[in-house]
Design a protein around this motif. Sequence first.
Motif, PDB file in Angstrom:
ATOM      1  N   MET A   1      41.469   4.901  88.398  1.00 55.58           N
ATOM      2  CA  MET A   1      42.650   5.688  88.683  1.00 55.58           C
ATOM      3  C   MET A   1      42.228   7.151  88.822  1.00 55.58           C
ATOM      4  O   MET A   1      41.700   7.739  87.883  1.00 55.58           O
ATOM      5  CB  MET A   1      43.637   5.504  87.539  1.00 55.58           C
ATOM      6  CG  MET A   1      45.006   6.023  87.806  1.00 55.58           C
ATOM      7  SD  MET A   1      46.000   5.195  89.043  1.00 55.58           S
ATOM      8  CE  MET A   1      45.942   3.500  88.549  1.00 55.58           C
ATOM      9  N   TYR A   3      44.398   9.656  89.781  1.00 52.68           N
ATOM     10  CA  TYR A   3      45.495  10.537  89.379  1.00 52.68           C
ATOM     11  C   TYR A   3      46.606   9.661  88.817  1.00 52.68           C
ATOM     12  O   TYR A   3      46.921   8.613  89.373  1.00 52.68           O
ATOM     13  CB  TYR A   3      46.021  11.323  90.589  1.00 52.68           C
ATOM     14  CG  TYR A   3      47.157  12.247  90.249  1.00 52.68           C
ATOM     15  CD1 TYR A   3      46.910  13.544  89.832  1.00 52.68           C
ATOM     16  CD2 TYR A   3      48.474  11.822  90.327  1.00 52.68           C
ATOM     17  CE1 TYR A   3      47.945  14.399  89.503  1.00 52.68           C
ATOM     18  CE2 TYR A   3      49.526  12.671  90.005  1.00 52.68           C
ATOM     19  CZ  TYR A   3      49.248  13.954  89.597  1.00 52.68           C
ATOM     20  OH  TYR A   3      50.271  14.799  89.271  1.00 52.68           O
ATOM     21  N   ALA A   4      47.197  10.089  87.732  1.00 55.43           N
ATOM     22  CA  ALA A   4      48.335   9.383  87.149  1.00 55.43           C
ATOM     23  C   ALA A   4      49.220  10.385  86.427  1.00 55.43           C
ATOM     24  O   ALA A   4      48.729  11.260  85.716  1.00 55.43           O
ATOM     25  CB  ALA A   4      47.866   8.297  86.186  1.00 55.43           C
ATOM     26  N   GLU A   5      50.515  10.237  86.644  1.00 54.70           N
ATOM     27  CA  GLU A   5      51.482  11.132  86.014  1.00 54.70           C
ATOM     28  C   GLU A   5      52.796  10.394  85.861  1.00 54.70           C
ATOM     29  O   GLU A   5      53.207   9.643  86.742  1.00 54.70           O
ATOM     30  CB  GLU A   5      51.688  12.376  86.889  1.00 54.70           C
ATOM     31  CG  GLU A   5      52.748  13.308  86.394  1.00 54.70           C
ATOM     32  CD  GLU A   5      52.958  14.514  87.312  1.00 54.70           C
ATOM     33  OE1 GLU A   5      53.635  15.443  86.860  1.00 54.70           O
ATOM     34  OE2 GLU A   5      52.453  14.515  88.448  1.00 54.70           O
ATOM     35  N   ARG A   6      53.434  10.599  84.733  1.00 51.15           N
ATOM     36  CA  ARG A   6      54.779  10.066  84.513  1.00 51.15           C
ATOM     37  C   ARG A   6      55.732  11.252  84.574  1.00 51.15           C
ATOM     38  O   ARG A   6      55.473  12.286  83.957  1.00 51.15           O
ATOM     39  CB  ARG A   6      54.869   9.374  83.172  1.00 51.15           C
ATOM     40  CG  ARG A   6      56.223   8.718  82.943  1.00 51.15           C
ATOM     41  CD  ARG A   6      56.189   7.884  81.718  1.00 51.15           C
ATOM     42  NE  ARG A   6      55.302   6.759  81.983  1.00 51.15           N
ATOM     43  CZ  ARG A   6      55.609   5.500  81.747  1.00 51.15           C
ATOM     44  NH1 ARG A   6      56.759   5.204  81.225  1.00 51.15           N
ATOM     45  NH2 ARG A   6      54.767   4.539  82.019  1.00 51.15           N
ATOM     46  N   LYS A  60      56.566   6.896  87.864  1.00 51.43           N
ATOM     47  CA  LYS A  60      55.144   7.246  87.821  1.00 51.43           C
ATOM     48  C   LYS A  60      54.653   7.613  89.209  1.00 51.43           C
ATOM     49  O   LYS A  60      55.113   7.059  90.208  1.00 51.43           O
ATOM     50  CB  LYS A  60      54.309   6.065  87.328  1.00 51.43           C
ATOM     51  CG  LYS A  60      54.521   5.699  85.899  1.00 51.43           C
ATOM     52  CD  LYS A  60      53.636   4.527  85.533  1.00 51.43           C
ATOM     53  CE  LYS A  60      53.924   4.020  84.143  1.00 51.43           C
ATOM     54  NZ  LYS A  60      53.123   2.828  83.823  1.00 51.43           N
ATOM     55  N   SER A  62      50.861   7.832  91.028  1.00 54.74           N
ATOM     56  CA  SER A  62      49.444   7.552  90.790  1.00 54.74           C
ATOM     57  C   SER A  62      48.716   7.339  92.110  1.00 54.74           C
ATOM     58  O   SER A  62      49.304   6.954  93.119  1.00 54.74           O
ATOM     59  CB  SER A  62      49.270   6.324  89.893  1.00 54.74           C
ATOM     60  OG  SER A  62      49.760   5.166  90.528  1.00 54.74           O
ATOM     61  N   HIS A  69      51.090   5.376  94.643  1.00 55.35           N
ATOM     62  CA  HIS A  69      52.334   4.886  94.053  1.00 55.35           C
ATOM     63  C   HIS A  69      53.201   6.083  93.710  1.00 55.35           C
ATOM     64  O   HIS A  69      52.723   7.053  93.117  1.00 55.35           O
ATOM     65  CB  HIS A  69      52.058   4.090  92.770  1.00 55.35           C
ATOM     66  CG  HIS A  69      51.403   2.776  93.010  1.00 55.35           C
ATOM     67  ND1 HIS A  69      52.102   1.597  93.049  1.00 55.35           N
ATOM     68  CD2 HIS A  69      50.117   2.449  93.243  1.00 55.35           C
ATOM     69  CE1 HIS A  69      51.276   0.599  93.285  1.00 55.35           C
ATOM     70  NE2 HIS A  69      50.052   1.098  93.406  1.00 55.35           N
ATOM     71  N   HIS A  74      55.039   2.153  97.137  1.00 55.10           N
ATOM     72  CA  HIS A  74      53.582   2.286  97.201  1.00 55.10           C
ATOM     73  C   HIS A  74      53.152   2.095  98.643  1.00 55.10           C
ATOM     74  O   HIS A  74      53.818   1.434  99.431  1.00 55.10           O
ATOM     75  CB  HIS A  74      52.881   1.281  96.277  1.00 55.10           C
ATOM     76  CG  HIS A  74      53.172  -0.149  96.604  1.00 55.10           C
ATOM     77  ND1 HIS A  74      52.375  -0.897  97.433  1.00 55.10           N
ATOM     78  CD2 HIS A  74      54.196  -0.946  96.221  1.00 55.10           C
ATOM     79  CE1 HIS A  74      52.892  -2.104  97.548  1.00 55.10           C
ATOM     80  NE2 HIS A  74      53.998  -2.166  96.828  1.00 55.10           N
ATOM     81  N   THR A 133      56.072  16.725  91.206  1.00 55.48           N
ATOM     82  CA  THR A 133      54.921  16.602  90.312  1.00 55.48           C
ATOM     83  C   THR A 133      54.756  17.866  89.496  1.00 55.48           C
ATOM     84  O   THR A 133      55.141  18.953  89.931  1.00 55.48           O
ATOM     85  CB  THR A 133      53.627  16.307  91.101  1.00 55.48           C
ATOM     86  OG1 THR A 133      52.530  16.241  90.207  1.00 55.48           O
ATOM     87  CG2 THR A 133      53.353  17.339  92.158  1.00 55.48           C
TER      88      THR A 133
END
Length: 149
Positions: A1, A3-6, A60, A62, A69, A74, A133
Amino acid sequence: MLYAERLTVPLRWWVQGTMLVASFWFAVAVAVPSVLAAALVALAFGLLVAAGFLSYGKAKVSVGEGELHAGRAHISLAHVRGAEALDAERTRLVAGREADARAYLLLRPYLKRSVRVWIEDDRDPTPYWLISTRRPKALVAALEQTTSH
């Protein structure tokens, strides 16, 4: 992964939600005993507010495993043709006056910055995705890293 962010709701929303529940408690406490009022309001309004905030903030964003996504949507990174980080003013304009009705939007009012991701897919008329974001430059960097190969 890469990049990932909630997109969780900010603390100030939780404080405001608590104040809303307390206001309902005061209103109900006038009509029924305060213990019963506290139980009713905690169950009815407290859980409803918490469930709403948790649900709204579970989106999320990502980048990884060949896909972008954003919320429930996605897309393969093969269809991404570029991305640009937008400040608060550009986000407001792109989401408003300059918006394309065909665009996919994942916006949160408590996040002022966003990333516009240009999409090129013959089977999909969506010209771009506009994604809220907290870290627009990091999201753009992750997309550029995966699409440059």
